[in-house]
Design an enzyme around this catalytic site. Sequence first.
Site, PDB file in Angstrom:
ATOM      1  N   TYR A  53      -8.862 -12.471   4.716  1.00  0.00           N
ATOM      2  CA  TYR A  53      -9.798 -11.727   3.867  1.00  0.00           C
ATOM      3  C   TYR A  53     -10.919 -12.641   3.386  1.00  0.00           C
ATOM      4  O   TYR A  53     -10.687 -13.743   2.886  1.00  0.00           O
ATOM      5  CB  TYR A  53      -9.070 -11.130   2.654  1.00  0.00           C
ATOM      6  CG  TYR A  53     -10.026 -10.541   1.627  1.00  0.00           C
ATOM      7  CD1 TYR A  53     -10.669  -9.329   1.877  1.00  0.00           C
ATOM      8  CD2 TYR A  53     -10.317 -11.217   0.458  1.00  0.00           C
ATOM      9  CE1 TYR A  53     -11.558  -8.801   0.961  1.00  0.00           C
ATOM     10  CE2 TYR A  53     -11.212 -10.689  -0.475  1.00  0.00           C
ATOM     11  CZ  TYR A  53     -11.830  -9.485  -0.217  1.00  0.00           C
ATOM     12  OH  TYR A  53     -12.721  -8.970  -1.125  1.00  0.00           O
ATOM     13  N   TYR A 278      -5.592  -8.150 -54.065  1.00  0.00           N
ATOM     14  CA  TYR A 278      -5.024  -8.551 -52.780  1.00  0.00           C
ATOM     15  C   TYR A 278      -5.874  -9.597 -52.051  1.00  0.00           C
ATOM     16  O   TYR A 278      -5.341 -10.479 -51.378  1.00  0.00           O
ATOM     17  CB  TYR A 278      -4.880  -7.336 -51.860  1.00  0.00           C
ATOM     18  CG  TYR A 278      -3.804  -6.359 -52.251  1.00  0.00           C
ATOM     19  CD1 TYR A 278      -3.011  -6.556 -53.378  1.00  0.00           C
ATOM     20  CD2 TYR A 278      -3.570  -5.231 -51.480  1.00  0.00           C
ATOM     21  CE1 TYR A 278      -2.022  -5.658 -53.732  1.00  0.00           C
ATOM     22  CE2 TYR A 278      -2.586  -4.321 -51.812  1.00  0.00           C
ATOM     23  CZ  TYR A 278      -1.815  -4.533 -52.942  1.00  0.00           C
ATOM     24  OH  TYR A 278      -0.840  -3.631 -53.287  1.00  0.00           O
ATOM     25  N   ARG A 281      -4.688 -12.755 -53.840  1.00  0.00           N
ATOM     26  CA  ARG A 281      -3.254 -12.988 -53.853  1.00  0.00           C
ATOM     27  C   ARG A 281      -2.652 -13.044 -52.447  1.00  0.00           C
ATOM     28  O   ARG A 281      -1.667 -13.742 -52.204  1.00  0.00           O
ATOM     29  CB  ARG A 281      -2.585 -11.872 -54.669  1.00  0.00           C
ATOM     30  CG  ARG A 281      -1.143 -12.137 -55.011  1.00  0.00           C
ATOM     31  CD  ARG A 281      -0.445 -10.987 -55.744  1.00  0.00           C
ATOM     32  NE  ARG A 281      -1.242  -9.857 -56.153  1.00  0.00           N
ATOM     33  CZ  ARG A 281      -0.780  -8.610 -56.201  1.00  0.00           C
ATOM     34  NH1 ARG A 281       0.464  -8.350 -55.842  1.00  0.00           N
ATOM     35  NH2 ARG A 281      -1.548  -7.623 -56.606  1.00  0.00           N
TER      36      ARG A 281
END
Length: 508
Positions: A53, A278, A281
């Site tokens: 190929y 969040y 924290r």
Amino acid sequence: MAIQLDGSTLTFEEIKQVVYHAEPVELSEAAWKKVEESRTAVERLMAEGKIMYGVNTGFGKFSDTPISEENVENLQLNLIRSHACATGKPFSDTVARTMVLLRANALAKGYSGIRKETLQLLIDCLNHGIHPVVPSQGSLGASGDLAPLAHLALVLIGEGEVMYKGNTLPAEKALQRAGLHSVRLQAKEGLALINGTQAMTSVGVIAYMEAQELADLADGVAALTLEGLQGIVDAFKPESHLVRPYPEQQQVASRILSYMQGSQLTTTQGEIRVQDAYSLRCIPQVHGAIQQVLHYVKEKLLIEINSATDNPLIFADSGNVISGGNFHGQPIAFAMDFLGIAVAEIASISERRIERLVNPQLNDLPAFLSPDPGLQSGLMITQYVAASLVSENKTLAHPSSVDSIPSSANQEDHVSMGTTAARHAYDIVQNSRRVLGIEAICAAQAADIRGKERLSPFSKRLHANIRSVVPVITEDRVFSKDIENIAQAMKKEQWLKQVLESEKISKN
């Protein structure tokens, strides 16, 4: 001493040395031996009339079309010219240089059937600073990065354009100025040069290295924000992280706790408030998860940069010529989508911390950190910019790897879109760096208001680094320049070293 390529042991540190510091490269003796054996096998098999190929057949849907011996060389030339149809803005010189390096390393494995003189020219281009101009759009990420790599291969035949000593030149002219000579491709060589994953992998390598630096820096910037907001240190103490034993989460918590050591601005639970939001924290949980993704991406890239991704592969020892699918970019496509998602979260949580720094309803600082609230808007609109970049990242983070459009008359009926994933991940890194830069500007201003002398020793160093490129805000000015200056500083090796070197003790 030159870095030796053998196709199997290239590291990220060596890539940095070659790409950013122009360290020369050469093939090891063992690699040259394998390259020559592979080439000899191609020539022997051609002489025996074996059908291979892309050597004596057409490509893609034309794989069953035989090519006569007298047209074998023209086949390779036509391949490069016809496939060089990428479009869009060119890849950066950094990415283009990485592409040359990674393609040379893949060929050094000795399974591609390329001639010594062709591979040597590729290495010589790298060592002389000749970088192909490669348009960034047009690869499906399977059958290799055909279009981008065809633009790389053009250079070796004296066609296309290159960057050389800061100028865009025709390839042949640049080769002549460097004392090099173009080659005429022979059987298999065109395919050997373009059938691989080096475009997506090169973008991925640069994106990953920048993302890792950004993630490490994000811990330090977050620590400075925590001090500016009188954050609670209890959330970073080891007890709670030991009972959820993700190593990366524990490492981030430990680093940030060490960064805040000696601060006169941080607080404990109940001193001012019981718990933080969040975005403050949960930094260890979020930043730690990002580090997990970066570890995964690094592992996949290290495998890919030392892989044979050609088709067909020539096995000189057995004489086998195997048409397989190592060019398929699915592993890198997944990794790049994952990288983009993770780095988008660096910006997402950073933007929320920016909001807490500038919003007078969420802190006791002057509104928008303005030197004269009302008359002067201060850093109000920088949060808008961060929000815009975060929103754009969400669009860019849509996975590319879940898409596939058949090509070559359905012969190539499933593709990875890995190069698109890599480009998007790289863009997310650039956006996220600007968001983190905005947080750094806001956090430094908050520290000045609180009293920079009360910062921890680490934060004092980081604050000084920020102030070396962004002066204290005493009145409204064009903050666009400040954002670009801090973003560019964050990319500079020396600036990063000044900050990140102090992190090594707590990272190890």
